[in-house]
Design a protein around this motif. Structure first.
Motif, mmCIF file in Angstrom:
data_model
loop_
_atom_site.group_PDB
_atom_site.id
_atom_site.type_symbol
_atom_site.label_atom_id
_atom_site.label_comp_id
_atom_site.label_asym_id
_atom_site.label_seq_id
_atom_site.Cartn_x
_atom_site.Cartn_y
_atom_site.Cartn_z
ATOM 1 N N GLN A 78 0.595 -1.363 -0.217
ATOM 2 C CA GLN A 78 0.064 -0.501 0.156
ATOM 3 C C GLN A 78 0.593 1.352 0.217
ATOM 4 N N GLU A 79 2.735 1.113 0.215
ATOM 5 C CA GLU A 79 3.268 2.448 0.862
ATOM 6 C C GLU A 79 3.035 2.412 -0.882
ATOM 7 N N ARG A 80 3.647 1.531 -1.583
ATOM 8 C CA ARG A 80 3.311 1.650 -2.939
ATOM 9 C C ARG A 80 2.936 2.547 -3.545
ATOM 10 N N THR A 81 1.951 1.964 -3.764
ATOM 11 C CA THR A 81 0.622 2.513 -4.930
ATOM 12 C C THR A 81 -0.573 2.927 -4.407
ATOM 13 N N GLY A 82 -0.680 3.456 -2.420
ATOM 14 C CA GLY A 82 -1.233 4.624 -2.295
ATOM 15 C C GLY A 82 -1.903 5.635 -2.418
ATOM 16 N N ALA A 83 -2.713 6.770 -1.593
ATOM 17 C CA ALA A 83 -1.920 8.572 -1.890
ATOM 18 C C ALA A 83 -0.998 8.572 -1.128
#
Length: 225
Positions: A146-151
């Motif tokens: 999520q760190e890679r793809t999140g806002a």
């Protein structure tokens, strides 16, 4: 000696370099006319080098104004959170000497980044303590995917458009050997609705945070911290 701000020492050095530099660059001297003609290019070159070094040192002094001296654990400020939605918070940051400001942050934790400057000889002999500048506030996710793809949410906390010490050292490293720039000191803890943190910088340049009240301590325990 430690009560004198670091930028004053650097500004004094710039003045010490500039005065003889201008004298060499603009002066004519009292030598014999033939000797004066022969030495004039050398005097001009020495004066030009001293004035250039004084200008670089003055830029360094202007950059140091943004930084804060470190002698003991220095309080940096406070950080409070209110939650709007899952993984969406509003952070209220009150840095010392600045008005509190609110920043939207996405994620599960907050991260505050600072730049720390340490000095080498001969600056250490002048009693210059380490200095620091808070640079950014950001949100981060516990899940690496999520760190890679999140806002993402990152806020620049630098206020003054003065030259950066790191760039000055990279460009004029041969002249600024007494500057030792360390890139990186950061603190992070969970973002929790209602949590309040107090942020410090220790004398070695490590940024750290503590709960500001008993309620925050309880919230951290409930979240496994």
């Amino acid at each position: 000696m430690e009560t004198v701000a670091p930028f004053l020492w650097i500004a004094l050095l710039a003045a010490v370099l500039a005065i003889p530099g201008l004298a060499f660059l603009l002066g004519t001297g009292r030598r014999h006319r033939q000797d004066r003609w022969r030495l004039r290019p050398v005097r001009r070159l020495i004066g030009l080098l001293l004035v250039a070094l004084a200008c670089v040192t003055a830029l360094l002094a202007a950059s140091v104004v943004q930084y804060v001296r470190l002698t003991t654990d220095a309080p940096v400020g406070t950080l409070a959170f209110s939650q709007n939605q899952p993984q969406q918070f509003v952070a209220t940051l009150a840095l010392n000497g600045r008005e509190p400001r609110s920043y939207p942050l996405n994620g599960d934790a907050w991260q505050l980044d600072a730049r720390v400057v340490r000095w080498r000889l001969p600056a250490l002999l002048a009693g210059l303590p380490p200095i620091y500048r808070i640079e950014r506030l950001s949100g981060r996710y516990e899940d690496p995917e999520q760190e890679r793809t999140g806002a993402r949410s990152v806020h620049d906390l630098r206020e003054f458009p003065t030259p950066d010490i790191g760039s000055l050292k990279r460009r004029f490293g041969a002249w600024l050997r007494f500057v030792d720039v360390q890139y990186g000191s950061a603190a992070y803890l969970p973002m929790i609705d209602g949590a309040r943190y107090r942020i410090f910088m220790d004398p070695r340049g490590a940024l750290f945070a503590r709960p500001d009240d008993a309620r925050t301590e309880q919230l951290l325990r409930e979240h496994g911290w």
